[in-house]
Design an enzyme around this catalytic site. Sequence first.
Site, short mmCIF file in Angstrom:
data_model
loop_
_atom_site.label_atom_id
_atom_site.label_comp_id
_atom_site.label_asym_id
_atom_site.label_seq_id
_atom_site.Cartn_x
_atom_site.Cartn_y
_atom_site.Cartn_z
N THR A 89 -4.68 65.70 -26.59
CA THR A 89 -4.93 67.10 -26.22
C THR A 89 -5.90 67.27 -25.05
O THR A 89 -5.71 68.20 -24.26
CB THR A 89 -5.39 67.94 -27.44
OG1 THR A 89 -6.35 67.19 -28.18
CG2 THR A 89 -4.22 68.32 -28.32
N GLN A 109 18.98 66.22 -15.57
CA GLN A 109 18.17 65.22 -16.30
C GLN A 109 16.75 65.74 -16.48
O GLN A 109 16.14 65.60 -17.54
CB GLN A 109 18.14 63.90 -15.53
CG GLN A 109 19.51 63.23 -15.43
CD GLN A 109 19.43 61.83 -14.84
OE1 GLN A 109 18.48 61.48 -14.14
NE2 GLN A 109 20.42 61.01 -15.12
N ILE A 111 15.54 68.77 -16.57
CA ILE A 111 15.34 69.94 -17.44
C ILE A 111 15.31 69.55 -18.91
O ILE A 111 14.89 70.33 -19.77
CB ILE A 111 16.44 71.01 -17.17
CG1 ILE A 111 15.99 72.41 -17.60
CG2 ILE A 111 17.77 70.65 -17.84
CD1 ILE A 111 14.96 73.02 -16.74
N ARG A 114 11.41 69.44 -22.13
CA ARG A 114 11.31 70.84 -22.56
C ARG A 114 9.91 71.38 -22.52
O ARG A 114 9.71 72.58 -22.62
CB ARG A 114 11.84 70.95 -24.01
CG ARG A 114 13.28 70.57 -24.15
CD ARG A 114 13.62 70.18 -25.57
NE ARG A 114 13.06 68.86 -25.89
CZ ARG A 114 13.17 68.26 -27.06
NH1 ARG A 114 13.79 68.87 -28.03
NH2 ARG A 114 12.65 67.06 -27.26
N ASP A 212 1.64 70.41 -18.27
CA ASP A 212 0.29 69.87 -18.43
C ASP A 212 0.33 68.34 -18.26
O ASP A 212 1.40 67.72 -18.30
CB ASP A 212 -0.33 70.30 -19.77
CG ASP A 212 0.39 69.72 -20.97
OD1 ASP A 212 0.46 68.49 -21.06
OD2 ASP A 212 0.88 70.50 -21.82
N ARG A 223 10.67 58.63 -16.40
CA ARG A 223 11.46 58.81 -15.18
C ARG A 223 10.98 57.98 -14.00
O ARG A 223 11.71 57.84 -13.02
CB ARG A 223 11.50 60.30 -14.80
CG ARG A 223 12.03 61.20 -15.90
CD ARG A 223 13.45 60.84 -16.30
NE ARG A 223 13.98 61.76 -17.31
CZ ARG A 223 15.22 61.72 -17.78
NH1 ARG A 223 16.06 60.81 -17.36
NH2 ARG A 223 15.61 62.58 -18.69
#
Length: 301
Positions: A89, A109, A111, A114, A212, A223
Amino acid sequence: MPLSPEQEAEIADQRATPQPTLRAVAPGMEDHLYTAYPVLDHGFVRVIDYMGDDAAICQAARVSYGKGTKSVSNDEGLIRYLMRHWHSTPFEMCEIKLHVKLPVFVARQWIRHRTANVNEYSARYSILDREFYIPAPEHVAAQSTVNNQGRGELLEGAEAARVLEILKADSARAYDNYEAMISDDGQQGLARELARMNLPANIYTQWYWKVDLHNLFHFLRLRADAHAQYEIRVYAEEICKLVADWVPFAYRAFEDYRMGGATLSATALDCIRRMVKGEEVTQENSGMSKGEWREFMGVLG
Ligand SMILES: Cc1cc2nc3c(=O)[nH]c(=O)nc-3n(C[C@H](O)[C@H](O)[C@H](O)COP(=O)(O)OP(=O)(O)OC[C@H]3O[C@@H](n4cnc5c(N)ncnc54)[C@H](O)[C@@H]3O)c2cc1C
């Protein structure tokens, strides 16, 4: 051209009018603000805004740990501790907003991640530009024979040339027909929201993408990895450079524990313990499948 003259002018304008601020600023990121870094043949990534820095991560961690954090007095040590123990956090206290121009098949890819906020160019409202991703010859490759989800040997000579010709011709023809359908010259003209369905997935779109730092690291872990498709990986790699300058301590910890690190199963860990004791461990006596063993050997180098 990755940027339109209007976008170039907007960037010059934004960079020419700095504002004094009491907010935390990361000098490394200030240097990048608004600048568009080219990716692929017409794409780019640029930072529109950001919040927080390495100190903001530590500030948030110290709220949750209070006096407990005194034992880790230096910020980099604390950030490494947080990363090592999946205390995620505090990393969410940093945010970044990017403007990205990317082919639609890459956007599909992207998107899937989420945990970000997205605002995309509207092809119902506006006319898409005649800009299509055509891979450079060194990226035109055959289907991989070892990995169903990837490419293998480069296509060569006449075959490569023919593929590139097909890609260019189909893109051009689809766009010509798109223009012909939406034209209101001597006809009513088809709605843009319908005409766009004729366009191929290598056409470029644009979006603002805000995320974030914790979720950005998750995105980059997947990725910027060698297993990700080249066309999304190059965007992730460009973003990695920005993040390294924005939050250098956090990025170094991410490189060490996530990008360069590995997660081992209990079985794999047991094999390592047996190896350290001098036992000869093979796939047959490891308790692992052939695939798991291959990946395990890959991790051990
Ligand atoms: C190499 C590669 C190949 C892939 N191949 C395919 C494919 O063939 N087909 C396909 O469909 N996808 C494929 N994907 C996409 C993949 O399955 C994920 O959808 C994508 O990587 C996003 O990951 P994520 O859900 O962890 O990320 P995010 O959506 O950003 O979520 C981050 C984390 O938040 C939590 N979270 C978010 N939303 C929810 C929710 N609704 N419920 C529970 N937890 C949630 C999860 O812990 C998640 O890991 C591939 C991805 C990669 C990297």
